[in-house]
Write an enzyme that holds these catalytic residues in place. Sequence first.
Site, PDB file in Angstrom:
ATOM      1  N   ARG A 198       0.850  -1.076  -0.093  1.00 31.32           N
ATOM      2  CA  ARG A 198       0.053  -0.050   0.045  1.00 31.32           C
ATOM      3  C   ARG A 198       0.955   1.343   0.063  1.00 31.32           C
ATOM      4  NH1 ARG A 198      -3.428   0.202   4.959  1.00 31.32           N
ATOM      5  NH2 ARG A 198      -3.629   2.251   4.426  1.00 31.32           N
TER       6      ARG A 198
ATOM      7  N   HIS B 174     -18.432  11.930   2.765  1.00 29.59           N
ATOM      8  CA  HIS B 174     -18.685  10.413   3.409  1.00 29.59           C
ATOM      9  C   HIS B 174     -20.480  10.571   3.543  1.00 29.59           C
ATOM     10  CE1 HIS B 174     -18.641   6.581   5.487  1.00 29.59           C
ATOM     11  NE2 HIS B 174     -19.664   7.259   6.325  1.00 29.59           N
TER      12      HIS B 174
ATOM     13  N   GLU C 143      -5.300   9.223   9.472  1.00 36.26           N
ATOM     14  CA  GLU C 143      -4.993   7.924   9.187  1.00 36.26           C
ATOM     15  C   GLU C 143      -6.192   7.220   9.877  1.00 36.26           C
ATOM     16  OE1 GLU C 143      -1.270   5.694   9.021  1.00 36.26           O
ATOM     17  OE2 GLU C 143      -0.301   7.668   9.316  1.00 36.26           O
TER      18      GLU C 143
HETATM   19  C1  GAR Z   1     -20.781   8.871  -2.684  1.00 32.39           C
HETATM   20  O1  GAR Z   1     -22.239   8.746  -1.842  1.00 32.39           O
HETATM   21  C2  GAR Z   1     -19.749   9.534  -1.738  1.00 32.39           C
HETATM   22  O2  GAR Z   1     -20.391   9.954  -0.324  1.00 32.39           O
HETATM   23  C3  GAR Z   1     -19.381   7.960  -1.244  1.00 32.39           C
HETATM   24  O3  GAR Z   1     -19.437   7.142  -2.433  1.00 32.39           O
HETATM   25  C4  GAR Z   1     -20.413   7.976  -3.375  1.00 32.39           C
HETATM   26  C5  GAR Z   1     -19.680   8.394  -4.556  1.00 32.39           C
HETATM   27  O4  GAR Z   1     -20.503   8.902  -5.720  1.00 32.39           O
HETATM   28  N1  GAR Z   1     -18.297   7.789  -0.487  1.00 32.39           N
HETATM   29  C6  GAR Z   1     -18.151   7.130   0.498  1.00 32.39           C
HETATM   30  O5  GAR Z   1     -18.897   6.015   0.743  1.00 32.39           O
HETATM   31  C7  GAR Z   1     -16.794   7.103   1.457  1.00 32.39           C
HETATM   32  N2  GAR Z   1     -16.601   6.461   2.366  1.00 32.39           N
HETATM   33  P1  GAR Z   1     -19.759   9.307  -6.791  1.00 32.39           P
HETATM   34  O6  GAR Z   1     -18.681   8.344  -7.592  1.00 32.39           O
HETATM   35  O7  GAR Z   1     -21.260   9.507  -7.808  1.00 32.39           O
HETATM   36  O8  GAR Z   1     -19.214  10.599  -6.486  1.00 32.39           O
END
Ligand code: GAR
Length: 221
Positions: free
Chosen positions: A83, A127, A163
Amino acid sequence: MNTAESEAASQDITHNADIPTIGVLVSGRGSNLEAIFDAIARGALHARVGIVISSNPNAPALGIAAAHEVPARVIVPKDYASRAEAGMAIIAALRAAGAVLVVLAGYKPILDGCVVGAYPMRIINIHPSLLPAFAGGMAPRPQADALAAGVKISGCTVHFVTEAVDEGPIIAQAPVPVYDDDTVERLSARILDVEHRLLPQAIERILYSTVRLEGRRVILI
Ligand code: GAR
């Protein structure tokens, strides 16, 4: 240029050669990336996207980057020995693009600590819940968890990336009602709509404010 023209030009930040460059990390659909481009196009966000980095070679977000003629890189963590090595590749790509702020817009992998260390308080994530509730996991899990928990209000959060996953200081949040007849899909769509407003606003505020931390509280001046 006469005085009036040079004053007008200096007020129009899009004509400023110093317009900040952001890097956007994606893994999927890319609707938040599109919202960033839309905000730039309508003058609500004064930044340029210098690079899009995808962890997924098949992400539709790559097509959105191409449509906007923004360079894209595919960096799949499992293609690297560790990573940390994937992280070094991400850092190199962001630095080569001149990114001063990194935006995780639907980015799935957990960033290696070396990336977080290279951009302290300069990486933000969106998020789909009101953190600290329903932290961890990718959409639609946080929305499904909110629905299962029976909360009447959920929403979305933009926070600094540290982190510890989804635990960085909160920059901005927006609430979204949860209705009795909601499905995960309907709730996710309602939250996504709000994400598309919140993320570009938060980027603009971070780029043009002084960030002060008081404990866990983010104060933007
Ligand atoms: C969004 O709902 C974002 O908040 C979520 O993924 C989706 C991406 O949509 N992020 C997470 O869950 C992070 N933990 P997009 O690719 O259409 O922007």
